[in-house]
Design an enzyme around this catalytic site. Structure first.
Site, PDB file in Angstrom:
ATOM      1  N   GLU A 169      10.032   0.110   3.238  1.00 38.10           N
ATOM      2  CA  GLU A 169      10.741   1.592   3.279  1.00 38.10           C
ATOM      3  C   GLU A 169      10.590   1.692   4.861  1.00 38.10           C
ATOM      4  O   GLU A 169       9.701   1.432   5.429  1.00 38.10           O
ATOM      5  CB  GLU A 169       9.684   2.567   2.679  1.00 38.10           C
ATOM      6  CG  GLU A 169      10.189   3.903   2.683  1.00 38.10           C
ATOM      7  CD  GLU A 169       9.751   4.768   1.721  1.00 38.10           C
ATOM      8  OE1 GLU A 169       9.542   5.887   2.214  1.00 38.10           O
ATOM      9  OE2 GLU A 169       9.409   4.440   0.486  1.00 38.10           O
TER      10      GLU A 169
ATOM     11  N   ASP B 193       1.484   5.196  -4.904  1.00 37.83           N
ATOM     12  CA  ASP B 193       1.895   4.249  -3.739  1.00 37.83           C
ATOM     13  C   ASP B 193       2.501   2.919  -4.199  1.00 37.83           C
ATOM     14  O   ASP B 193       3.336   2.603  -3.885  1.00 37.83           O
ATOM     15  CB  ASP B 193       0.860   4.012  -2.700  1.00 37.83           C
ATOM     16  CG  ASP B 193       0.336   5.101  -2.007  1.00 37.83           C
ATOM     17  OD1 ASP B 193       1.070   5.657  -1.031  1.00 37.83           O
ATOM     18  OD2 ASP B 193      -0.860   5.683  -2.111  1.00 37.83           O
TER      19      ASP B 193
ATOM     20  N   ASP C  92       5.382  -0.052   0.414  1.00 35.75           N
ATOM     21  CA  ASP C  92       5.386   1.244   0.795  1.00 35.75           C
ATOM     22  C   ASP C  92       4.408   1.132   1.770  1.00 35.75           C
ATOM     23  O   ASP C  92       3.119   1.357   1.441  1.00 35.75           O
ATOM     24  CB  ASP C  92       5.277   2.319  -0.269  1.00 35.75           C
ATOM     25  CG  ASP C  92       5.170   3.559   0.173  1.00 35.75           C
ATOM     26  OD1 ASP C  92       5.957   4.121   0.813  1.00 35.75           O
ATOM     27  OD2 ASP C  92       4.166   4.483  -0.263  1.00 35.75           O
TER      28      ASP C  92
END
Length: 189
Positions: free
Chosen positions: A75, A147, A16
């Site tokens: 992502e 996160d 991420d």
């Protein structure tokens, strides 16, 4: 009759990306079972952009060297309200991808909508719902940091159908929705 051979586990690294905090999550997929390996965050200090990108690059490389994943998933970043923030986030994402490919890992990419749909079943789920489902799917004792949970969700999304999700994404790029049906677009020459 002999028992079916068990497939060896596949280790997957989810990322991420973020300029301040880049989350990572490592899982193993064996058949339909998912197992937690590790997760955490790479935090960059205040400072110049090149130095912060260097920290992300080195941090992701260290994660790869430590956990030896076979596959990686990142992502995809979308445009925010602030174009400058979007540009900076894109550069952080680029540093993470460069770290992965420098270690010869195949990299798949997923939108936040795809990740939430795969993990929660609802593309507009909030962060708390994602954290909760990551905790349940991986049978964790507590909620992972936000996160790290997002990175684990990216890895879970890839494990649950990386090839299928990629195929849908490819189909979406060559098709358009019309009257509730996907229609193939004509080839451009």
């Amino acid at each position: 009759m002999s028992a079916p051979l068990a497939l060896p586990p596949t280790r997957i690294l989810g990322i991420d990306p973020g300029l301040r905090i880049t989350g990572f999550g490592v899982i193993e997929r064996q058949g339909s079972q998912l197992h937690y390996v590790a997760s955490g965050c790479i935090r960059t200090p205040d400072g110049s952009l090149p130095e912060r990108l260097k920290v992300i690059l080195a941090g992701v490389q260290e994660v790869v060297d430590t956990y030896h994943p076979a596959e990686a998933a990142v992502e995809i970043v979308f445009v925010n309200v602030n174009p400058q923030s979007t540009l900076l986030l894109g550069q952080a994402r680029g540093a993470a991808i460069c770290a992965l490919v420098s270690r010869d890992l195949p990299v798949s990419e997923y939108t936040a909508l795809q990740v939430k749909q795969a993990v929660v079943g609802y593309g507009k789920a909030n962060k708390e719902q994602v954290q909760h489902m990551v905790k349940r799917l991986l049978q964790l004792a507590g909620d992972p940091q936000a996160d790290a949970a997002d990175a684990l969700a990216v890895a879970i999304s890839h494990a649950h159908g990386g090839a299928a999700a990629g195929g849908l994404l490819a189909m979406a790029k060559t098709s358009r929705k019309r009257g509730g049906r996907l229609m193939s677009l004509p080839e451009r020459k």
